[in-house]
Write a protein that holds these residues in place. Structure first.
Motif, PDB file in Angstrom:
ATOM      1  N   ASP A 166       5.160  10.055 141.481  1.00 55.49           N
ATOM      2  CA  ASP A 166       6.261  10.408 142.383  1.00 55.49           C
ATOM      3  C   ASP A 166       5.808  11.353 143.486  1.00 55.49           C
ATOM      4  O   ASP A 166       6.292  11.274 144.621  1.00 55.49           O
ATOM      5  CB  ASP A 166       7.401  11.067 141.591  1.00 55.49           C
ATOM      6  CG  ASP A 166       8.275  10.045 140.889  1.00 55.49           C
ATOM      7  OD1 ASP A 166       8.015   8.831 141.033  1.00 55.49           O
ATOM      8  OD2 ASP A 166       9.219  10.460 140.181  1.00 55.49           O
ATOM      9  N   HIS A 167       4.886  12.242 143.172  1.00 52.43           N
ATOM     10  CA  HIS A 167       4.445  13.226 144.167  1.00 52.43           C
ATOM     11  C   HIS A 167       3.686  12.583 145.325  1.00 52.43           C
ATOM     12  O   HIS A 167       3.550  13.203 146.388  1.00 52.43           O
ATOM     13  CB  HIS A 167       3.573  14.286 143.500  1.00 52.43           C
ATOM     14  CG  HIS A 167       2.330  13.737 142.860  1.00 52.43           C
ATOM     15  ND1 HIS A 167       2.360  12.897 141.764  1.00 52.43           N
ATOM     16  CD2 HIS A 167       1.019  13.906 143.177  1.00 52.43           C
ATOM     17  CE1 HIS A 167       1.128  12.585 141.424  1.00 52.43           C
ATOM     18  NE2 HIS A 167       0.288  13.165 142.261  1.00 52.43           N
TER      19      HIS A 167
ATOM     20  N   SER B  55       3.849  15.866 150.899  1.00 53.84           N
ATOM     21  CA  SER B  55       4.446  14.980 149.906  1.00 53.84           C
ATOM     22  C   SER B  55       4.476  15.649 148.535  1.00 53.84           C
ATOM     23  O   SER B  55       5.513  15.659 147.851  1.00 53.84           O
ATOM     24  CB  SER B  55       3.648  13.674 149.841  1.00 53.84           C
ATOM     25  OG  SER B  55       4.165  12.797 148.868  1.00 53.84           O
ATOM     26  N   ILE B  56       3.361  16.214 148.137  1.00 52.29           N
ATOM     27  CA  ILE B  56       3.280  16.862 146.831  1.00 52.29           C
ATOM     28  C   ILE B  56       4.216  18.058 146.759  1.00 52.29           C
ATOM     29  O   ILE B  56       4.971  18.225 145.786  1.00 52.29           O
ATOM     30  CB  ILE B  56       1.830  17.291 146.533  1.00 52.29           C
ATOM     31  CG1 ILE B  56       0.930  16.056 146.381  1.00 52.29           C
ATOM     32  CG2 ILE B  56       1.767  18.163 145.290  1.00 52.29           C
ATOM     33  CD1 ILE B  56      -0.539  16.380 146.227  1.00 52.29           C
TER      34      ILE B  56
ATOM     35  N   THR C 216       6.936  18.739 148.436  1.00 50.05           N
ATOM     36  CA  THR C 216       8.353  18.346 148.429  1.00 50.05           C
ATOM     37  C   THR C 216       8.784  17.851 147.064  1.00 50.05           C
ATOM     38  O   THR C 216       9.839  18.235 146.545  1.00 50.05           O
ATOM     39  CB  THR C 216       8.600  17.250 149.485  1.00 50.05           C
ATOM     40  OG1 THR C 216       8.237  17.752 150.773  1.00 50.05           O
ATOM     41  CG2 THR C 216      10.064  16.838 149.498  1.00 50.05           C
ATOM     42  N   VAL C 217       7.982  16.998 146.467  1.00 53.80           N
ATOM     43  CA  VAL C 217       8.359  16.410 145.179  1.00 53.80           C
ATOM     44  C   VAL C 217       8.279  17.448 144.066  1.00 53.80           C
ATOM     45  O   VAL C 217       9.129  17.458 143.156  1.00 53.80           O
ATOM     46  CB  VAL C 217       7.486  15.186 144.876  1.00 53.80           C
ATOM     47  CG1 VAL C 217       7.762  14.653 143.471  1.00 53.80           C
ATOM     48  CG2 VAL C 217       7.741  14.098 145.910  1.00 53.80           C
ATOM     49  N   VAL C 218       7.290  18.323 144.107  1.00 55.22           N
ATOM     50  CA  VAL C 218       7.203  19.379 143.098  1.00 55.22           C
ATOM     51  C   VAL C 218       8.444  20.276 143.161  1.00 55.22           C
ATOM     52  O   VAL C 218       9.024  20.651 142.126  1.00 55.22           O
ATOM     53  CB  VAL C 218       5.923  20.212 143.291  1.00 55.22           C
ATOM     54  CG1 VAL C 218       5.983  21.495 142.465  1.00 55.22           C
ATOM     55  CG2 VAL C 218       4.692  19.400 142.889  1.00 55.22           C
TER      56      VAL C 218
ATOM     57  N   TYR D 237      11.397  18.358 141.667  1.00 57.79           N
ATOM     58  CA  TYR D 237      11.349  18.347 140.211  1.00 57.79           C
ATOM     59  C   TYR D 237      11.691  19.715 139.632  1.00 57.79           C
ATOM     60  O   TYR D 237      12.371  19.813 138.594  1.00 57.79           O
ATOM     61  CB  TYR D 237       9.972  17.903 139.729  1.00 57.79           C
ATOM     62  CG  TYR D 237       9.888  16.425 139.438  1.00 57.79           C
ATOM     63  CD1 TYR D 237       9.928  15.958 138.137  1.00 57.79           C
ATOM     64  CD2 TYR D 237       9.785  15.488 140.461  1.00 57.79           C
ATOM     65  CE1 TYR D 237       9.863  14.601 137.848  1.00 57.79           C
ATOM     66  CE2 TYR D 237       9.722  14.130 140.196  1.00 57.79           C
ATOM     67  CZ  TYR D 237       9.763  13.686 138.884  1.00 57.79           C
ATOM     68  OH  TYR D 237       9.708  12.339 138.625  1.00 57.79           O
TER      69      TYR D 237
ATOM     70  N   VAL E 284      -0.889  13.806 136.011  1.00 58.85           N
ATOM     71  CA  VAL E 284       0.519  14.185 135.840  1.00 58.85           C
ATOM     72  C   VAL E 284       1.032  13.736 134.475  1.00 58.85           C
ATOM     73  O   VAL E 284       1.843  14.420 133.850  1.00 58.85           O
ATOM     74  CB  VAL E 284       1.374  13.594 136.979  1.00 58.85           C
ATOM     75  CG1 VAL E 284       2.854  13.873 136.747  1.00 58.85           C
ATOM     76  CG2 VAL E 284       0.940  14.180 138.320  1.00 58.85           C
TER      77      VAL E 284
END
Length: 339
Positions: A70-71, A86-87, A89-91, A94, A288
């Motif tokens: 997802d990241h 990207s990483i 934002t997704v972190v 979550y 992950v």
């Protein structure tokens, strides 16, 4: 944006994936359902430990790993989004949504489980909607999309409740009591309610297929899969059925979707090569996945339980942000198809 996204969001591989993956999976599920009809008639009961095997396998195979990229999804969907952004934002997503979900479980486990069922209903439905639209050419009708999500999500979430209420509610009670031992559980399901739920689902299926025919979508494939899944979830014990579906139906289809984001993956799938793209996916997903396994181990220590309930609590916390990511993927793909 549309020009940047179009090459990555318009897979056209119905033949290879239908013959090499989707149709065989449906056939296996039909065979499993038929086998359990025979076992039930013979009075054979599958031990709970055996029923939980697919969930145990999903920790490392397909299930837990299917959300492990997802990241990287924003960067792979839009070339203008860097990997670092990207990483990050997704972190953050979550941390916020996963943390909120975990807090709800800590404060009110039974409502949290109900929310988990609702989110999973939507998420698993949207997974099958993507297959219809991206790989089978179903038209982007809002009504057809809503009915597809409702019906496909209802099959794994509702049919086991109607067919096996005691087993279904037993999982709910067992999971919520891990967090609140005083929890009384959800009670029971009256026979009249079961009949009403079954009738409502049947009407929903009929409406879905009628709308699908009106908009020119793939009616036969949809009807066949719905029939197989309805029989599957009615005949197979809930823990085994949902575990098999999560691992080998939903997760595998999402992994294929991620493989299509890479030019090499799309080319391999177009030629019927399923193993090489999957190998690259697992190579990218293992860090992950390992982190999620460590979270699971930590949660097991906190709850003093290493069983299915603990795993479901972790999946619930991960499913909420994962569903947001997939919903964004759907919106991006829909814009690209319309553009």
């Amino acid at each position: 944006m549309t020009a940047a996204l179009a090459p990555r969001t318009r897979p056209t591989l119905p033949g290879t994936l239908e013959r090499g993956l989707l149709a065989p999976t449906t056939a296996v599920f039909l065979a499993v359902a038929a086998g359990f009809v025979v076992l039930d008639a013979a009075g054979v009961v599958v031990p709970p430990a055996v029923q939980a095997v697919p969930f145990a396998a999903s920790v490392l195979l397909f299930g837990l790993p299917h959300g492990a990229l997802d990241h990287l999804v924003p960067a792979r969907l839009d070339r203008r989004i860097g990997v670092a952004r990207s990483i990050a934002t997704v972190v953050l997503l979550y941390a916020v949504l996963g943390g909120a979900t975990a807090l709800l479980w800590a404060l009110a486990p039974l409502p949290a489980f109900i929310v988990f069922i609702g989110v999973t209903w939507f998420h698993w439905g949207q997974g099958d909607l993507w297959v219809d639209r991206a790989l089978r050419g179903a038209r982007a009708s809002r009504l057809d999309g809503a009915l597809t999500v409702a019906v496909r999500g209802a099959l794994p979430m509702l049919v086991p409740l109607v067919a096996h209420p005691a087993d279904y509610l037993g999982v709910v009670s067992g999971t919520t009591r891990l967090i609140d031992p005083a929890s009384g559980g959800p009670g029971s399901v009256a026979p009249a309610l079961r009949v009403g739920l079954a009738a409502a689902l049947l009407l929903l299926v009929v409406a879905h297929l009628l709308v699908r025919r009106r908009v020119g979508g793939p009616v036969r494939a949809a009807a066949a899969e719905i029939a197989v899944l309805a029989l599957f979830f009615a005949a197979v014990p809930p823990v085994l059925a949902v575990g098999l579906y999560f691992t080998f139906w939903h997760a595998v289809r999402h992994i294929v979707r991620l493989e299509l984001l890479e030019p090499g993956g799309a080319e391999g799938l177009a030629r019927g090569r399923l193993l090489a793209p999957f190998g690259r996916f697992m190579r990218d997903a293992w860090p992950v996945t390992l982190a999620a396994v460590l979270l699971l181990a930590g949660l097991a220590l906190v709850l003093h339980d290493a069983g299915l309930g603990t795993y479901l609590v972790l999946i619930a916390a991960l499913t909420t942000p994962h569903t947001v990511i997939v919903t964004w993927m759907d919106r991006v793909g829909l814009r690209a198809r319309r553009g």
